[in-house]
Design an enzyme around this catalytic site. Structure first.
Site, PDB file in Angstrom:
ATOM      1  N   LYS A   1       0.641 -13.926 -24.055  1.00 34.43           N
ATOM      2  CA  LYS A   1       1.691 -14.638 -23.299  1.00 34.43           C
ATOM      3  C   LYS A   1       1.301 -16.094 -23.083  1.00 34.43           C
ATOM      4  O   LYS A   1       2.094 -17.002 -23.303  1.00 34.43           O
ATOM      5  CB  LYS A   1       1.893 -13.945 -21.951  1.00 34.43           C
ATOM      6  CG  LYS A   1       2.813 -14.716 -21.031  1.00 34.43           C
ATOM      7  CD  LYS A   1       2.621 -14.339 -19.593  1.00 34.43           C
ATOM      8  CE  LYS A   1       1.366 -14.944 -19.003  1.00 34.43           C
ATOM      9  NZ  LYS A   1       1.092 -14.485 -17.637  1.00 34.43           N
TER      10      LYS A   1
ATOM     11  N   GLU B   1       8.536 -15.799 -16.720  1.00 35.07           N
ATOM     12  CA  GLU B   1       7.676 -16.452 -17.725  1.00 35.07           C
ATOM     13  C   GLU B   1       8.313 -16.385 -19.116  1.00 35.07           C
ATOM     14  O   GLU B   1       8.328 -17.381 -19.850  1.00 35.07           O
ATOM     15  CB  GLU B   1       6.295 -15.790 -17.740  1.00 35.07           C
ATOM     16  CG  GLU B   1       5.492 -16.124 -16.494  1.00 35.07           C
ATOM     17  CD  GLU B   1       4.121 -15.456 -16.413  1.00 35.07           C
ATOM     18  OE1 GLU B   1       3.280 -15.935 -15.663  1.00 35.07           O
ATOM     19  OE2 GLU B   1       3.900 -14.420 -17.089  1.00 35.07           O
TER      20      GLU B   1
ATOM     21  N   CYS C   1      -1.485 -11.122 -20.543  1.00 33.06           N
ATOM     22  CA  CYS C   1      -1.934 -12.480 -20.201  1.00 33.06           C
ATOM     23  C   CYS C   1      -2.229 -13.369 -21.414  1.00 33.06           C
ATOM     24  O   CYS C   1      -1.733 -14.501 -21.484  1.00 33.06           O
ATOM     25  CB  CYS C   1      -3.218 -12.443 -19.378  1.00 33.06           C
ATOM     26  SG  CYS C   1      -3.508 -10.984 -18.393  1.00 33.06           S
TER      27      CYS C   1
ATOM     28  N   TYR D   1       7.734 -12.051 -12.127  1.00 36.45           N
ATOM     29  CA  TYR D   1       7.049 -13.122 -12.841  1.00 36.45           C
ATOM     30  C   TYR D   1       7.081 -12.935 -14.360  1.00 36.45           C
ATOM     31  O   TYR D   1       7.135 -13.914 -15.101  1.00 36.45           O
ATOM     32  CB  TYR D   1       5.619 -13.323 -12.302  1.00 36.45           C
ATOM     33  CG  TYR D   1       4.560 -12.403 -12.874  1.00 36.45           C
ATOM     34  CD1 TYR D   1       3.800 -12.790 -13.972  1.00 36.45           C
ATOM     35  CD2 TYR D   1       4.308 -11.152 -12.321  1.00 36.45           C
ATOM     36  CE1 TYR D   1       2.818 -11.955 -14.494  1.00 36.45           C
ATOM     37  CE2 TYR D   1       3.340 -10.318 -12.829  1.00 36.45           C
ATOM     38  CZ  TYR D   1       2.589 -10.726 -13.918  1.00 36.45           C
ATOM     39  OH  TYR D   1       1.629  -9.897 -14.430  1.00 36.45           O
TER      40      TYR D   1
ATOM     41  N   CYS E   1      -3.904  -6.939 -20.866  1.00 39.43           N
ATOM     42  CA  CYS E   1      -4.164  -8.372 -20.735  1.00 39.43           C
ATOM     43  C   CYS E   1      -4.454  -9.006 -22.096  1.00 39.43           C
ATOM     44  O   CYS E   1      -3.817  -9.990 -22.481  1.00 39.43           O
ATOM     45  CB  CYS E   1      -5.343  -8.592 -19.791  1.00 39.43           C
ATOM     46  SG  CYS E   1      -5.760 -10.321 -19.615  1.00 39.43           S
TER      47      CYS E   1
ATOM     48  N   HIS F   1      -7.172 -39.955  -7.111  1.00 41.05           N
ATOM     49  CA  HIS F   1      -5.949 -40.728  -7.275  1.00 41.05           C
ATOM     50  C   HIS F   1      -5.920 -41.397  -8.646  1.00 41.05           C
ATOM     51  O   HIS F   1      -6.939 -41.926  -9.074  1.00 41.05           O
ATOM     52  CB  HIS F   1      -5.869 -41.794  -6.179  1.00 41.05           C
ATOM     53  CG  HIS F   1      -4.580 -42.555  -6.203  1.00 41.05           C
ATOM     54  ND1 HIS F   1      -3.381 -42.003  -5.791  1.00 41.05           N
ATOM     55  CD2 HIS F   1      -4.304 -43.813  -6.623  1.00 41.05           C
ATOM     56  CE1 HIS F   1      -2.422 -42.903  -5.944  1.00 41.05           C
ATOM     57  NE2 HIS F   1      -2.943 -43.999  -6.454  1.00 41.05           N
TER      58      HIS F   1
ATOM     59  N   GLU G   1      -3.835 -34.321  -5.276  1.00 42.94           N
ATOM     60  CA  GLU G   1      -4.217 -35.048  -4.056  1.00 42.94           C
ATOM     61  C   GLU G   1      -3.225 -34.768  -2.927  1.00 42.94           C
ATOM     62  O   GLU G   1      -3.532 -34.968  -1.755  1.00 42.94           O
ATOM     63  CB  GLU G   1      -4.376 -36.551  -4.301  1.00 42.94           C
ATOM     64  CG  GLU G   1      -3.094 -37.294  -4.617  1.00 42.94           C
ATOM     65  CD  GLU G   1      -3.315 -38.800  -4.868  1.00 42.94           C
ATOM     66  OE1 GLU G   1      -4.093 -39.421  -4.147  1.00 42.94           O
ATOM     67  OE2 GLU G   1      -2.686 -39.330  -5.811  1.00 42.94           O
TER      68      GLU G   1
HETATM   69  P1  FAD Z   1      -4.722  -2.066 -18.915  1.00 43.65           P
HETATM   70  O1  FAD Z   1      -5.286  -3.377 -19.243  1.00 43.65           O
HETATM   71  O2  FAD Z   1      -3.276  -1.860 -19.094  1.00 43.65           O
HETATM   72  O3  FAD Z   1      -5.538  -1.001 -19.775  1.00 43.65           O
HETATM   73  C1  FAD Z   1      -5.201   0.342 -19.790  1.00 43.65           C
HETATM   74  C2  FAD Z   1      -5.563   0.907 -21.150  1.00 43.65           C
HETATM   75  O4  FAD Z   1      -5.552   2.330 -21.078  1.00 43.65           O
HETATM   76  C3  FAD Z   1      -4.598   0.536 -22.260  1.00 43.65           C
HETATM   77  O5  FAD Z   1      -5.313  -0.085 -23.302  1.00 43.65           O
HETATM   78  C4  FAD Z   1      -3.975   1.860 -22.685  1.00 43.65           C
HETATM   79  O6  FAD Z   1      -3.707   1.917 -24.084  1.00 43.65           O
HETATM   80  C5  FAD Z   1      -5.067   2.836 -22.302  1.00 43.65           C
HETATM   81  N1  FAD Z   1      -4.606   4.209 -22.025  1.00 43.65           N
HETATM   82  C6  FAD Z   1      -3.588   4.578 -21.189  1.00 43.65           C
HETATM   83  N2  FAD Z   1      -3.551   5.930 -21.090  1.00 43.65           N
HETATM   84  C7  FAD Z   1      -4.546   6.405 -21.884  1.00 43.65           C
HETATM   85  C8  FAD Z   1      -5.014   7.710 -22.178  1.00 43.65           C
HETATM   86  N3  FAD Z   1      -4.495   8.798 -21.581  1.00 43.65           N
HETATM   87  N4  FAD Z   1      -6.035   7.841 -23.072  1.00 43.65           N
HETATM   88  C9  FAD Z   1      -6.601   6.747 -23.639  1.00 43.65           C
HETATM   89  N5  FAD Z   1      -6.219   5.486 -23.366  1.00 43.65           N
HETATM   90  C10 FAD Z   1      -5.204   5.310 -22.485  1.00 43.65           C
HETATM   91  N6  FAD Z   1      -2.428 -10.479 -15.103  1.00 43.65           N
HETATM   92  C11 FAD Z   1      -3.040 -11.648 -14.779  1.00 43.65           C
HETATM   93  O7  FAD Z   1      -4.015 -11.645 -14.016  1.00 43.65           O
HETATM   94  N7  FAD Z   1      -2.591 -12.844 -15.295  1.00 43.65           N
HETATM   95  C12 FAD Z   1      -1.540 -12.908 -16.140  1.00 43.65           C
HETATM   96  O8  FAD Z   1      -1.160 -14.004 -16.574  1.00 43.65           O
HETATM   97  C13 FAD Z   1      -0.898 -11.703 -16.496  1.00 43.65           C
HETATM   98  N8  FAD Z   1       0.145 -11.707 -17.373  1.00 43.65           N
HETATM   99  C14 FAD Z   1       0.719 -10.540 -17.746  1.00 43.65           C
HETATM  100  C15 FAD Z   1       1.775 -10.580 -18.656  1.00 43.65           C
HETATM  101  C16 FAD Z   1       2.389  -9.414 -19.058  1.00 43.65           C
HETATM  102  C17 FAD Z   1       3.519  -9.483 -20.048  1.00 43.65           C
HETATM  103  C18 FAD Z   1       1.937  -8.173 -18.530  1.00 43.65           C
HETATM  104  C19 FAD Z   1       2.599  -6.895 -18.956  1.00 43.65           C
HETATM  105  C20 FAD Z   1       0.883  -8.118 -17.630  1.00 43.65           C
HETATM  106  C21 FAD Z   1       0.264  -9.295 -17.228  1.00 43.65           C
HETATM  107  N9  FAD Z   1      -0.782  -9.301 -16.314  1.00 43.65           N
HETATM  108  C22 FAD Z   1      -1.374 -10.491 -15.953  1.00 43.65           C
HETATM  109  C23 FAD Z   1      -1.263  -8.043 -15.684  1.00 43.65           C
HETATM  110  C24 FAD Z   1      -2.543  -7.555 -16.361  1.00 43.65           C
HETATM  111  O9  FAD Z   1      -2.354  -7.485 -17.739  1.00 43.65           O
HETATM  112  C25 FAD Z   1      -2.923  -6.199 -15.792  1.00 43.65           C
HETATM  113  O10 FAD Z   1      -3.001  -6.301 -14.388  1.00 43.65           O
HETATM  114  C26 FAD Z   1      -4.259  -5.697 -16.329  1.00 43.65           C
HETATM  115  O11 FAD Z   1      -4.264  -5.631 -17.723  1.00 43.65           O
HETATM  116  C27 FAD Z   1      -4.559  -4.314 -15.742  1.00 43.65           C
HETATM  117  O12 FAD Z   1      -5.730  -3.796 -16.303  1.00 43.65           O
HETATM  118  P2  FAD Z   1      -5.981  -2.227 -16.311  1.00 43.65           P
HETATM  119  O13 FAD Z   1      -7.404  -2.042 -16.705  1.00 43.65           O
HETATM  120  O14 FAD Z   1      -5.521  -1.631 -15.054  1.00 43.65           O
HETATM  121  O15 FAD Z   1      -5.012  -1.642 -17.426  1.00 43.65           O
END
Ligand code: FAD
Length: 458
Positions: free
Chosen positions: A50, A180, A47, A176, A42, A447, A452
């Site tokens: 973007k 986007e 997010c 999406y 994110c 309004h 609305e």
């Molecule tokens: P992540 O945020 O992906 O975090 C996982 C982390 O784990 C990463 O930093 C990764 O490097 C780390 N990692 C992975 N494996 C290992 C390992 N073995 N050892 C150490 N570290 C590791 N959501 C919204 O709500 N609104 C939006 O507008 C939106 N826009 C988006 C736009 C794009 C282009 C994308 C790709 C996603 C978007 N999302 C949006 C979705 C949102 O980003 C994710 O749902 C959210 O980040 C998920 O969080 P998470 O904690 O599951 O994983």
């Protein structure tokens, strides 16, 4: 057995950060490991960057709209490098903020890639760590379809680092993220061709949202090739040649291809088998299980009782606020003595396309399928917002409510139009509280506004 930590969190993204800080606030000894920049998808490549690009891309149409309001035309030019540098600086600043917040919460940050050795032990580089409980919050990555030449395509991760602004961009995928980026890049003046496998964008969203967004984008000048797939990508002197199959079979030559056909959990190198954590459809009590994600119950517990998983790696609802909420509910349950699960129903979400769209609750199709046609009543309006009466643009807003006619409860709200996300956040509170159509009817509108429309639907 004495463990190094009470909780070890893998992944410092939305879910992992929220869970680790909440668990530490209850006095748990917590460490978190991150292989990349702290902040996750994110903050670093989703997010936030973007949305900054969305803001940047909207200026081009605002400059044009301003002419209808008496402003003189301006010569516009986007400095791609300047934009990307500014976005990158903001991303790094946010990563710093997250790192400091971990420190302030007393969570130990370890840099590196974690792999399981057994259900209580992980290796991070040369280091071995043990923990009583482990939370997997590793998120997901863009999936690359197995087609010839796919290595020439970029993914959403790369879009924030392209050395030059593409002149002609082809986007594979109608979800999406693809939608986007199509709008963002079109706003920057890039010629955009979007190639979608089905006959419509945004599968899973209400049909009226898909239709309104798609027709808005086509009207703006984005070319959409429906019912078409890319079968080959090959470098040619003019750029990249795409072989197409389906409705459109004339090859397309572009300079950049974005593959946005879906995402898959980051589980390949985690060695989950050593920890007894199952992927896919686990025991039937595991409410949430998809073929490539970690199976969890409603308390985010995996098939290994001391190991939990939240966020995109469980593929429940892949959104930042959902990952945050799952992470906090896990920490409250396991360390705060407040057993609680979150609801994945009535979660609002937006598509930051141009025109923008936002939604909460049931689509009309889902409501009709589950409750039957006679129980479901839909109210819908489409109109040209006042703003465009002088801008001269043929832009339409769409507002729709899906109502259970028996109870009068609002099951779903859908909108396409400027500021749809900001408007839907307020709707989400009312709908989560069980608002009825009558509640909306006796609410006075603001309004003149677009919103609305939600209280004047008859
Ligand atoms: P992540 O945020 O992906 O975090 C996982 C982390 O784990 C990463 O930093 C990764 O490097 C780390 N990692 C992975 N494996 C290992 C390992 N073995 N050892 C150490 N570290 C590791 N959501 C919204 O709500 N609104 C939006 O507008 C939106 N826009 C988006 C736009 C794009 C282009 C994308 C790709 C996603 C978007 N999302 C949006 C979705 C949102 O980003 C994710 O749902 C959210 O980040 C998920 O969080 P998470 O904690 O599951 O994983």
């Amino acid at each position: 057995m004495a463990f190094d930590y009470d909780l070890f969190v893998i992944g410092a993204g939305s879910g992992g950060l929220a869970a680790s800080k909440r668990a530490a606030s209850y006095g748990a000894r917590v460490a978190i490991v991150e292989a990349d920049l702290v902040g996750g998808t994110c903050a670093i490549r989703g997010c936030i960057p973007k949305k900054l690009m969305v803001y940047a891309s909207e200026f081009s149409s605002l400059y044009q709209d301003a002419v209808g309001y008496g402003w003189s035309e301006v010569e516009t030019h986007l400095n791609w490098q300047k934009l990307l540098t500014a976005v990158d600086q903001e991303v790094h600043r946010l990563s710093q903020v997250h790192t400091q917040a971990l420190q302030a919460a007393g969570v130990e940050l370890i840099h590196g890639y974690a792999r399981f050795l057994d259900a209580h032990t992980l290796e991070v580089g040369e280091q071995k760590v043990t923990a009583e409980k482990i939370l997997i919050a590793v998120g997901g990555e863009a999936f690359r379809p197995p087609i010839a030449g796919i290595e020439h395509a970029v993914t959403s991760r790369d879009m924030f680092h392209l050395p030059q602004q593409p002149r002609h961009l082809a986007i594979m995928g109608g979800g999406y993220i693809g939608v986007e980026f199509a709008c963002i890049m079109h706003g920057f003046g890039t010629q955009v061709t979007q190639i979608i496998r089905g006959d419509q964008f945004l599968r899973g969203f209400d049909q009226d949202i898909s239709t309104a967004v798609e027709s808005g984008m086509i009207h703006h000048g984005i070319r959409v090739l429906q019912s078409t797939i890319v079968t080959k990508i090959e470098p040619v002197p003019a750029g990249l040649k795409l072989t197409l199959s389906g409705n459109y079979e004339v090859p397309l030559t572009v300079d950049t291809v974005l593959s946005a056909v879906g995402r898959t959990p980051n589980l390949q190198k985690l060695c989950l088998d050593r920890a007894g954590v199952e992927i896919g459809r686990g025991p039937s009590s595991f409410a949430y299980a998809s073929d490539s994600a970690i199976a969890v119950n409603e308390y985010s517990q995996t098939t290994q009782p001391n190991i939990f998983a939240v966020g995109d790696c469980t593929d429940r609802l892949n959104l930042t606020p959902v990952a945050l909420a799952e992470g906090r509910a896990f920490a409250d349950t396991e360390f705060g003595h407040q057993r609680r699960a979150i609801s994945h129903e009535y979660v609002p979400t937006a598509i930051f396309s141009q025109p923008e769209a936002a939604t909460i609750g049931w689509t009309e199709a889902a409501a009709r399928e589950q409750l039957g046609d006679s129980t479901v009543k839909c109210y819908r309006t489409q109109f040209r917002p006042l703003f465009h009466s002088l801008s001269g643009r043929e832009e339409k807003a769409m507002i729709k409510l899906v109502v259970d006619d028996d109870s009068d409860r609002i099951l779903g709200a859908h909108m396409v139009g400027a500021h749809a996300a900001e408007i839907m956040q307020g709707m989400a509170i009312a709908i989560n509280m069980g608002a009825t159509k009558k509640d909306f009817d006796r609410t006075l509108g603001i309004h003149p506004s677009v919103a609305e429309g939600f209280v004047t639907l008859r």
